[in-house]
Write an enzyme that holds these catalytic residues in place. Structure first.
Site, mmCIF file in Angstrom:
data_model
loop_
_atom_site.group_PDB
_atom_site.id
_atom_site.type_symbol
_atom_site.label_atom_id
_atom_site.label_comp_id
_atom_site.label_asym_id
_atom_site.label_seq_id
_atom_site.Cartn_x
_atom_site.Cartn_y
_atom_site.Cartn_z
ATOM 1 N N ALA A 32 0.854 -1.193 0.000
ATOM 2 C CA ALA A 32 0.000 0.000 0.000
ATOM 3 C C ALA A 32 0.884 1.235 0.000
ATOM 4 C CB ALA A 32 -0.923 0.003 1.220
ATOM 5 N N SER A 40 1.265 4.152 -3.237
ATOM 6 C CA SER A 40 0.399 5.154 -3.853
ATOM 7 C C SER A 40 -1.068 4.827 -3.610
ATOM 8 C CB SER A 40 0.672 5.229 -5.366
ATOM 9 O OG SER A 40 1.993 5.677 -5.609
ATOM 10 N N THR A 78 9.545 8.041 7.980
ATOM 11 C CA THR A 78 10.514 9.068 8.356
ATOM 12 C C THR A 78 10.340 9.457 9.813
ATOM 13 O OG1 THR A 78 10.475 9.921 6.095
ATOM 14 C CG2 THR A 78 11.387 11.363 7.788
ATOM 15 N N GLN A 116 27.256 17.677 -14.169
ATOM 16 C CA GLN A 116 27.954 17.734 -15.452
ATOM 17 C C GLN A 116 28.860 18.960 -15.522
ATOM 18 O OE1 GLN A 116 27.618 15.229 -17.482
ATOM 19 N NE2 GLN A 116 28.872 15.944 -19.188
ATOM 20 N N GLY A 170 31.990 18.305 -13.868
ATOM 21 C CA GLY A 170 32.808 17.292 -14.521
ATOM 22 C C GLY A 170 33.187 16.175 -13.563
ATOM 23 N N GLU A 185 5.518 11.768 -0.873
ATOM 24 C CA GLU A 185 4.327 12.629 -0.824
ATOM 25 C C GLU A 185 3.528 12.573 -2.126
ATOM 26 O OE1 GLU A 185 3.282 14.060 1.808
ATOM 27 O OE2 GLU A 185 4.945 14.709 3.078
#
Length: 394
Positions: free
Chosen positions: A131, A133, A159, A348, A351, A375
């Protein structure tokens, strides 16, 4: 960030205070907390002293500010540490808010003073292995036996369920069957340390390493009947009532991630030289960082226009519930997806250094992905919006 017209001087002052705290007391330690997989209790109590956990709460229990204030605090904390940002978001939105909104006077007097002062944390046990979503598919049961609720089941991804400050886990459970055959789901307060309540070992997560997250099992957990939160059978409705606020707050956390990526990438692009010139002087880099700035500004509008709707309703203005739900879904969907994209761009730009844990962009890259999941996933937000357009059946 450019402030919106409806933000007050109190909002601006709060931003200055929390930003200063985060720069001094959070940023320098975030990498260590991430490596240690813990946020020290002292940091949370310091935030409590600052009033962060009281933002938007009932004034009679020490509440200050409004929902916009809470989003500002989460955003500023999230710029430096996404784990701390989600700890605060969950503590207020999923810990304090249900008790403040649906609790009896006795429940509020017992739990809110310590929770709103940052001396304690509360968790919300909704998600289960089957259970997520589909929260209505909960399997955890609560049977009323001799004036006490006896709970059996399991919850996952909870949490603040095992932190040293955790004092309460609010649990959704089946308490019967409705006349139409659908399960009756209610919400029950389970104090930490109750016999039969087991907080399982913490997850090994991709990101949010310092955030406290555990599965929880309940075996014949017995609590008084008066630990029912709100009306029996209204547990799922209660969850939905606080969900929109959580979506906007997660969007605020994602905005903090976005701002961090923009600022880090812009700073590095100005300083790093390649082929005799700063890499930011080249369009290939400059345009990507410009996109980050555009996303930040658009995200700011989405987050705080939604928060303003919440505050307007709290002050008695007529704000249609479906309009706020759509605004929350748009903010959650768009800002979190921008945040994930921003971490890819920032990494990116850095680098090879962006791949090194000593640089914050690496931590942000790991932390961002779950923003699109918690959430309510991006798919759920699109479902909410599509239904509002009359395109999907409920």
């Amino acid at each position: 960030m450019d402030e919106l017209d409806w933000m007050t001087e109190d909002h601006r002052e709060l931003r200055r205070v929390v930003a200063d705290f985060a720069a001094r007391e959070v940023g320098p330690h975030a990498a260590r907390w991430d490596a240690e997989h813990r946020i020290p209790a002292a940091v949370l109590t310091a935030l409590g002293d600052l009033g962060v956990f009281a933002l938007g709460g009932p004034e009679e229990f020490g509440g200050i500010g409004d929902f916009t204030s809470l989003c500002i605090a989460i955003e500023e904390l999230g710029r430096h540490d996404q784990s701390l940002g989600i700890t605060v978001e969950a503590a207020v939105g999923l810990g304090i808010n249900p008790v403040a909104t649906f609790g009896t006077r006795d429940q509020q007097e017992r739990w809110l003073p310590d929770l709103m002062a940052g001396r304690a944390l509360a968790a919300f046990g909704l998600t289960e292995p089957e259970a997520g979503s589909d929260a209505a598919a909960t399997r955890t049961r609560a049977d009323l036996v001799d004036g006490r609720w006896v709970l059996n089941g399991s919850k996952q991804f909870i949490t603040n369920s095992g932190h040293e400050l955790t004092r309460l886990v609010t649990v959704t459970a089946r308490t019967g069957v409705r006349d139409d055959g659908r399960p009756e789901v209610s919400t029950i307060l389970v104090p930490a340390g109750t016999p039969g309540l087991t907080v399982e070992p913490a997850y090994a997560k991709l990101g949010w390493h310092a955030s406290d997250t555990h599965p929880v099992t309940l075996v014949d957990v017995s609590v008084p009947a008066e630990n029912l939160l709100g009306e029996r059978g209204r547990g799922f409705a209660q969850f939905l009532a606080v969900l929109d606020d959580g979506r906007v707050a997660i969007a605020a956390l994602a905005l903090g991630c976005l701002r961090a990526c923009r600022d880090l990438a812009a700073g590095y692009a100005r300083e790093r030289t390649s082929f005799g010139a700063p890499i930011g002087s080249r369009q290939g880099i400059a345009f990507q960082v410009a996109d980050l700035d555009a996303w930040c500004r658009a995200a700011h509008l989405l987050v705080y226009s939604a928060a303003a709707m919440k505050d307007a309703a709290a002050h008695g203005e007529r704000v249609p519930a479906d309009a706020y739900a759509r605004a929350a879904a748009v903010a959650k969907l768009q800002v979190t997806e921008w945040a994930v994209a921003a971490t890819r761009v920032a990494t990116q730009v850095f680098g090879g250094y962006g791949f090194m844990e000593e640089y914050p962009v690496a931590r942000l890259y790991r932390d961002a992905k779950v923003l699109e999941i918690g959430e309510g996933t991006s798919e759920v937000q699109r479902m909410v919006l599509a239904r509002g357009l009359g395109l999907l059946q409920r």
